[in-house]
Each structure stands twice: as C-alpha cells, then as structure tokens.
Scaffold this active site. Structure first.
Site, PDB file in Angstrom:
ATOM      1  N   GLU A   1      10.771  51.137 -14.794  1.00  0.00           N
ATOM      2  CA  GLU A   1       9.987  52.240 -14.255  1.00  0.00           C
ATOM      3  C   GLU A   1      10.920  53.216 -13.536  1.00  0.00           C
ATOM      4  OE1 GLU A   1       6.789  51.265 -11.568  1.00  0.00           O
ATOM      5  OE2 GLU A   1       6.100  53.315 -11.522  1.00  0.00           O
TER       6      GLU A   1
ATOM      7  N   GLU B   1       6.575  45.629 -10.556  1.00  0.00           N
ATOM      8  CA  GLU B   1       5.407  44.857 -10.993  1.00  0.00           C
ATOM      9  C   GLU B   1       5.364  44.529 -12.481  1.00  0.00           C
ATOM     10  OE1 GLU B   1       5.306  48.142  -9.917  1.00  0.00           O
ATOM     11  OE2 GLU B   1       3.877  49.313 -11.099  1.00  0.00           O
ATOM     12  N   ASN B   2       6.507  44.406 -13.159  1.00  0.00           N
ATOM     13  CA  ASN B   2       6.506  44.085 -14.590  1.00  0.00           C
ATOM     14  C   ASN B   2       5.497  42.993 -14.916  1.00  0.00           C
ATOM     15  OD1 ASN B   2       9.098  45.584 -14.635  1.00  0.00           O
ATOM     16  ND2 ASN B   2       9.802  43.751 -13.564  1.00  0.00           N
TER      17      ASN B   2
ATOM     18  N   HIS C   1      -0.800  45.094  -8.423  1.00  0.00           N
ATOM     19  CA  HIS C   1      -0.563  46.021  -9.545  1.00  0.00           C
ATOM     20  C   HIS C   1      -1.024  45.418 -10.873  1.00  0.00           C
ATOM     21  CE1 HIS C   1       1.311  49.669  -8.197  1.00  0.00           C
ATOM     22  NE2 HIS C   1       2.409  49.124  -7.725  1.00  0.00           N
TER      23      HIS C   1
ATOM     24  N   GLU D   1       2.883  44.033  -5.374  1.00  0.00           N
ATOM     25  CA  GLU D   1       3.263  43.881  -6.789  1.00  0.00           C
ATOM     26  C   GLU D   1       2.213  43.066  -7.528  1.00  0.00           C
ATOM     27  OE1 GLU D   1       5.463  45.905  -7.472  1.00  0.00           O
ATOM     28  OE2 GLU D   1       6.284  46.131  -5.458  1.00  0.00           O
TER      29      GLU D   1
END
Ligand code: B3K
Ligand code: ZN
Length: 896
Positions: free
Chosen positions: A133, A275-276, A312, A309
C-alpha cells in the site's frame, strides 16, 4: 515562460485528480504469482487472467503499472510477445492489440536487497517482506495496481531452506522440497482483493500460536511471527488480537473469515503496520511489548494498532476503496473503530483526551498549513503524502459525528447495511454516507461537506441571560478559514453537545420550541445541530445565569471560542458532568495563565512567579485533592498544554516566549503544590508488581507527573529519589520517566547522575533495538542547550542506523518535532541539519524524507528572521536534482 522553464515544468511531477477517475479497462479475475527468491535478486512470474471490463469502453490495449522492474519475458496465452508488441512508458508497460480475454504471463527480475524505499519486496535484517500500500505492488510485477481491480490471488513462494518460513495471504494449500536445498509454500486467498493488500514473507522466524473460536464456532489459528530473540514479547499483541476479534463481533457483528490470521514483525518499516489480508505485517514497535522493555504508552500503542489492522479486515479489505481519494473511507472509519475499542478496554474519557490532544495540536496545524486537504482530497501528486492526520484522525472525527448524530442503534444499522451492500466491492465515501443515511432515514446531504471542505471550522459563541424572562440565548457563528484549494466555505453541519452549569451543577434544559430530551435521564445534556452560518438557541426556565459547557466530549473537530472568565473555567473544572470538558477547562485556564506570562515576556520584562495567576494553582490543588477523579484524568489536568498546542493557537509562534513562559508556570506550580506532589509520589507503592490495567497505568502516570514537577525544584533529595526510581523500577515506564527527568534537570548533581544513567542504560539494553530507540529519543528531546551537537554525535554512535526508519524517527524526527527550543535555534542550525537529512533520504527512502519535512512546512507561522532561515532550507531542497515525487510535492506546496 522560457523554453527551458517550460521543459522544466513539463518534467515536474503531475497531479492526479479525482474528477478524472475512470473505471479500469481490464479486470483480473485471477492472479497467480510464483516468487523465486535468490541471494541478490528475485524472479517473479505472474499469470493474470485478464478480461475487458464490461463497464468500460473497449480498449484493445492494456496499460500496466510497473516501477524499477527488469522485464524478462511477456506472453499472451502462452505465446511470447515480440518486442514491438509492447512499449515502456514512465513507470508503465503498454501491450498493444490485446484481445478481450487472455492469460498474460510475465516474468520480472527485482532486487529486494537494494530496495531501500521499503516499498515493494525488500529485505529487513534477516527476512524478506513486502509493503504494497498504496502503490508498491508495481515494484514486484507489472499489474493493474489500483484498488478497484480486485483479484483472487494464489502465491507460491520459493526460497533457500535457510528461510524456513514462507508466508503469503490466505490459507496454506501446498508446500514441499525442491532441488538445491530450496523449498516452496503455496497460499491461496479465496477473497478477491486489490494488489495493495498482497503480502509475502520469507525468513527464519519463530512464532507463538493461539486460537480463536468465532461467533459461528469456527476455529481460527492465530500466529505471531518474530525474530527468535523477540519471542518473549508477543503475548500482549496476542491478547489484543483476541480482544479485537471478540469486540468486532459484539459491536459490529463482524466475524473473521479465513482459517488463519498471521502477524509478522519486521524492524525496517515505514509506518506502524499493514493490514494485508490474513497476513498483517507490523513494525516491531507496534507488536513487541513486555514490561521490562516497553512503556505503558508502548503497550497501549500495540493494543491500538493490532486492533486497527484487524478491524481493517472488514473496513478496508472486505469493503475496500475505489481509488486513493477515498482513503479515509477505510482509514477514518477504522481509526474511529480502534479508538472506541481502546476506550472500551480502558477509559472513554481518557482516550478522548488523548485523541483530541493529538488532533488539536498536529491535525489542526496540518489543516492550517500548506498541505491542508479535505478528508477526501481532490488531487495529489504522490498518494503516500496523503496518509495524514487529516485522513486518519479528522476522518475518524467525521465518522464519530455520524455515529453520534445517528445514535447507537441507527449507526449499527447503517454499518450493517454498508458491509452487506458493498461486501467484495471497491467503493467511495459517498457510498458509506449513503448507507448510513438509508438505514437511519437521516438527511446527511449537508453533512457531506465535511468530506470536501478542508480547514478547521471556528465557532464564535456569545450568550445573554434575561433574568426577567428566565431565558438564556446562545448565539453561534461558524466560519472556516480559507485553505489552498478553497477560499469560500459553505456552512458545515456541526453537532454541538452541551449543557448549562448553575452554581449547584447541571441545569435542566428546555430548548424553546422543542421537546425536552430525557434521553440522558435528567434532561441536562443536549446536542444542538448547527447548519447555518449564524444561529441562536434559546433556553427557557433557566433560573440563574449559567456557565455553558460547550462541545462536550469534543463533539465536533472545531475551534470553539467563548469568552470564559477564570471563575467560569474553575467551575467547569470542578463541576462539569462531562469529564472531557473538565479537562478542557483546565487546559483553557492554563492557557490563559501562560498567555499572561508570554505577554510579559514579549514586553521584554522579567518574568517571575508574580506574573502567575494564583487561581490556576488553587484549581490544580483542588484537582489533586479530588478523590472522585480518575487518576489518569488528574495527571492530564495537571499537564499543561504542550508547546506544540500553544504554537498551533498562536498567529506567530514565538518559540522562546512560549518555552520559557510555560517552563516558569510549571516551576511555580511545582513550588506551590510541592507538598501535594510529595504526598502523591511518596504515597505510591514502588514495590508493587507491574500490571497494564487502566488503573495501574493511571496511578503510574500521576506519580510520574508528580515526579516531573518535583524535579523542577532542583532539590538534592528529590534528585536522589529520581535516581533510585531509575535504578530500582521493575518496568520501563518508570525507568524512562526517571531517566527523562534526570536528563532534563539543570542541577549539576542531576546532570552527573544522568550521564551515568545514560551510560548504564545503553550498556544494559544495547541488544534491544526498541529500547535503544527510547534512549535516543530521551537525548534528542532534551530541552537543555547543545542538544543538536549531541544528536549529531549520536548519529555516528553504534546505536544508530541511518537506514532504519525507527531510528530516524527516534533521533532526527524526535529532535525536529519535539524539541522546539533547540530545533528552532536562532542561527538556523536545526533547519540546516534537517535539510541535510532530507536530501540524503530523498534518494534512499522518499516516504520517510517527505514525512520529515513537516516542521519546515510550517515556516509561515514564524517571525521574519526564522521564516527566512526555514525557507532557505526548503529552497535548498527544491534545488536538488532528482527530487522524488514525495519530497517535490511537499516542498513545492510549502513554497507556493
Ligand atoms: N494502511 C496502512 C498504511 C499504509 C501506508 C502506505 N504509505 C496502515 C494502516 O493505516 O492501517
Ligand atoms: Zn489503517
């Protein structure tokens, strides 16, 4: 414009506009990646199932994003493309004559070891990791690297077995050995996602494991991966994760969706965490915590960031952003969510005070500076520059106002509708507001101006009381200062929570021509909604002239002006039923008193204790004696407004006047309240076991505020107690509190003890990078003279690493942002030092370089001599060849 000027202008980075948004020409149903990691380089093979977007016009060519990639091969449906079938652009690759549907196979070679930008695939210490990101995926392979292209990813990671742990998003679907001591792992993520949520990790990592049973009784495996040396610092993050998962089920009805949730801690990271999907990557500073090494603030940060995170997963991943102008859709909402979570875990009032302090100092300053932008910006040059306090913190305030305007039940209906309606989609802030409006029936048309107008609105409030009619009128006038892209603002829809205080406490509220509101039980609290430039609210049956308690709980992100007398503020401090406003009254009172001293200082007269209004002292004495108050609130009420906040409020920042006046007020408080502070400090049980409960944190913070005041007295006994605290404390909060006071105390004894303590501290903690960062910061923020020389010496110390963002933040950023009296050195040495760092970082790590610029961008707030010195450094940076887009945007907007 001359020809050369024109050429220069054309080469300058160009802005991207929201109004130019177009849907993508192609969609990517499936993305299969094969990432082969070798020493020194990595080969990435991608197989993309592309088809024309039915919502777009037929394109017949495909333009992919790509940065710093070496293209090895390109094939359509298995057939290698000839070199004339495609064309390289600046950071792009265009394939000509593409069919409506095809499989694109692309091999690229990348160099993670050389990637110092920490974006894309890079190496941090012993491990490989990614940060995609906003636009980092294009540094891994050619792709439609935009959030509205969502794809189902399958990723195979291949590496030498010296990297035993191979991770990516989703669920593990295959693994095995290969020749040459290599092995692989294949991960499949069933949820479509944009490339910015892609992640990959390869390393020699240890982990802790736990599990969580979701509300529908599914077992989820939870793993936190760290370097083996850090395995003892993962428990707090794991507890925070489980608390977050439960909270999101209970408060938002959101259940986790994969079989596994992983967190990996890396030491070189540009921000806090990412937050993958299913594989969050964290800065070590936001995961690792144990009492011996981490302060209370550190523990709270871990809890907050882990929650952020995790949240998200719904607000960001399941429902994502259509384009980067919508960033606050996920960030503002998620900050609001994590803030309410932390409040539920601790205290609502305390959390509110902390959030508002941050907003009012740093976000208000941003909103008043050259980088001001609405929470949904209209344009940007480099999106990385827009991960701002405005998008995050002001964005959260906007969501908070929406939640309060709708009320708990309707807000929940609204968020349910939002998640249902848009699951699996990439949407806009308009969609978010529409869902809330549809679910609640509330008209939010005017409210939406908060998304498009920048700047901090100002409320000017006057009142009058008529004894005969027993009517009390509040007149409120709203305005908003011009910002770079908008001179004239339309009125905002502003909820003002309020009450009226009489001599015996809250008065009942009867708003003329409105039904009384018994929602709060006793009809003493109301939210009035401003929608016009000027409005009057009349209250009836008011039996005495009241003191208004306005903007309770900081119900809107505005600057409120009402001409409170010091007696009014003392009443609010002691009697307001709103804890936030009690604190705020203490800050207003302190501000008035500090401003008195500043005025004397600026007249060139001697400032001394006689310049200080004793009413502040008495008010603080009462606070210290008030047993009903939460100790954390006592600590915050005793803490004077920061130099940064006083500076934000000033038209022209007088660095010395602010610093010395505030210091004098502090010292006077210390003298006058010495016995109270002694009582707090000596009454504290220093032997107690450490706990991270809200009560324990509160007690520690109050005790350490007492120590801070006492240490201003230059008293030998106190200095010795402080040293004792440093040497014997069983937790880092108390160690750092004592060390900070020793380092900042002028007394000779304190200085010599601080020298020993700093040496002892480094000796003891040199192997703990995060602890060493605290050691750097305590020195960089020392308010005594010669700190810049010390910072420069630390730059060449073993403790420092000029490539690691945490070290840069701990030393350079701490000095430039949290040490005004030294950074704003009258000769401009501080500015020059900062510009030197930025020029180096511009090439090495543009995101960090650009972030470091903030203090220089404020140059217009200073007197002419400083303005010139600051501007000179900005111009020096501007003249550098090869400015990154990141740095170019901030410097050019600052100079404009
Ligand atoms: N979404 C990331 C921020 C990414 C920043 C990229 N420059 C962390 C967060 O807000 O959760
Ligand atoms: Zn976020």
């Amino acid at each position: 414009m001359s020809a050369s000027q024109q050429l220069q202008a054309e080469q300058q980075p160009q802005a991207i506009y929201l109004k130019d948004y177009k849907v993508p020409d192609y969609l990517i149903a499936k993305t299969e990646l094969h990432v082969d990691i070798y020493d020194g380089y990595t080969l990435v093979t991608s197989n993309l199932s592309l088809r024309e977007n039915p919502a777009a016009q037929a394109a017949s060519q495909l333009k992919l994003h790509g940065t710093d990639l070496e293209l090895i091969s390109l094939a359509i449906d298995g057939k290698e493309l000839a070199a004339n079938a495609y064309e390289f652009g600046e950071e792009s690759l265009t394939i000509k004559n593409t069919p409506a549907q095809f499989l694109l196979t692309c091999v690229t070679k990348i160099f993670p070891e050389k990637n110092t930008s920490l974006e894309g695939l890079y190496k941090s210490r012993t491990m490989y990791c990614t940060q995609c990101e906003a636009e980092g995926f294009r540094k891994i392979t050619y792709y439609l690297d935009r959030p509205d292209v969502m794809s189902e990813f399958t990723t195979t990671v291949v590496a030498d077995k010296k990297f035993p742990v191979l991770l990516s998003n989703g669920n593990l679907v295959g693994q095995g050995d290969l020749d040459n001591n290599r092995h692989f792992a294949t991960w499949h993520d069933p949820f479509k996602k944009p490339a910015y949520l892609f992640a990959l990790v390869a390393g020699d990592l240890a982990h802790i494991e736990d599990s969580f049973t979701t509300c529908s009784q599914r077992e989820v495996t939870l793993k936190i991966y760290v370097e083996p040396k850090d395995l003892d610092k993962c428990d707090h993050a794991m507890t925070s994760l489980k608390n977050s998962m439960r909270w999101d089920e209970e408060v938002y009805g959101r259940e986790y969706d994969l079989d596994i949730f992983m967190i990996v801690a890396v030491d070189d990271f540009n921000m806090g965490a990412m937050e993958n999907k299913g594989l969050n990557i964290f800065n070590t500073s936001c995961v690792l915590a144990k009492p011996e090494t981490t302060t209370d603030v550190g523990f709270q940060r871990v809890e907050g960031v882990v929650a952020h995170e995790y949240f998200h997963n719904w607000s960001g991943n399941r429902v994502t952003c259509r384009d980067w102008f919508q960033l606050s859709l996920k960030e503002g909402f998620t900050v609001y969510r994590d803030s309410e979570f932390s409040a539920d875990m601790g205290s609502h009032t305390v959390k509110r005070v902390e959030d508002v302090s941050l907003l009012r100092t740093l976000q208000f300053a941003e909103d008043a500076g050259p980088m001001a932008h609405p929470i949904r910006p209209e344009s940007y040059i480099e999106i990385s520059n827009f991960y701002t306090l405005t998008i995050y913190e002001k964005g959260a305030e906007i969501v908070r106002m929406l939640a309060n305007l709708l009320g708990k039940e309707n807000f929940r209906k609204g968020t349910d509708l939002y998640f249902d309606r848009h699951d699996g989609q990439a949407v806009t802030t308009e969609d978010f507001v529409a869902a809330l409006a549809d679910a609640s029936g509330k008209d939010l048309t005017q409210f939406k101006r908060w998304y498009s107008q920048a700047g901090t609105p100002r409320l000017q409030v006057t009142d009058e009381y008529n004894e005969d009619t027993q009517e009390y009128s509040l007149h409120i006038k709203q305005s908003c200062p011009p910002t770079p892209e908008c001179q004239q603002k339309l009125p905002f829809h502003i909820p003002v929570a309020m009450g009226l205080l009489g001599s015996a406490g809250d008065l009942p509220l009867y708003l003329k021509d409105a039904e009384p509101d018994f929602e709060t039980g006793d009809n003493t609290h109301k939210v009035i909604e401003l929608t016009q430039q000027e409005q009057t609210f009349v209250f009836t049956r008011v039996q005495e002239k009241p003191v208004p308690s306005l903007l309770r709980g900081f119900s809107a992100p505005v600057k409120l002006h009402y001409d409170y007398s010091r007696e009014d503020l003392m009443l609010l401090m002691s009697r307001d039923s709103d804890g936030f406003n009690r604190w705020d009254a203490s800050q207003q009172l302190a501000l008035q008193v500090i401003n008195d001293v500043i005025t004397v200082y600026q007249r060139g007269e001697n400032i001394n204790a006689a310049s200080i209004d004793s009413r502040l002292i008495e008010a603080l004495r009462s606070v210290l004696q008030d047993e009903s108050l939460d100790q954390a609130m006592v600590a915050y009420m005793l803490t004077l407004p920061s130099e940064a906040y006083i500076s934000e409020l000033a038209d022209i920042v007088d660095v010395e006047a602010i610093h010395y006046s505030r210091a004098l007020v502090r010292k006077t408080i210390a003298h006058e309240l010495r016995s109270e502070f002694d009582r707090v400090y000596n009454g504290y049980d220093h032997q107690q076991a450490y706990a991270v409960t809200a009560d324990a944190i509160a007690a520690r913070s109050l005790k350490n505020v007492a120590l801070e005041y006492l240490m201003l007295l230059d008293d030998e006994d106190i200095i010795r107690s402080c040293e004792r605290q440093y040497l014997t404390a069983n937790n880092m909060t108390d160690v750092m509190a004592a060390l900070t006071q020793l380092v900042n105390a002028k007394a000779e004894l304190a200085q010599s003890l601080s020298g020993n303590a700093l040496a002892h501290f480094y000796e003891k903690w040199q192997a703990e990078s995060l602890v060493v960062n605290q050691w750097l910061t305590v020195q960089a923020t020392c308010r005594l003279p010669n700190t810049l020389a010390r910072v420069k010496a630390l730059e060449v110390h073993n403790a420092y690493d000029s490539k690691n963002p945490n070290k840069i933040r701990a030393l350079v950023s701490a000095f430039c942002n949290n040490n005004a009296i030294n950074f704003h050195d009258a000769e401009g040495e501080g500015y020059k030092f900062l510009a030197d760092k930025i020029i180096v970082l511009n090439k090495q790590n543009p995101q960090i370089a650009s972030r470091l610029l903030t203090p220089l961008t404020k140059w217009k707030k200073y007197a002419p001599a400083r303005q010139l010195l600051m501007k000179t450094q900005l111009e020096r940076i501007m003249a550098e060849p090869d400015l990154s887009k990141d740095v170019f945007e901030v410097v050019s907007k600052s100079l404009a």
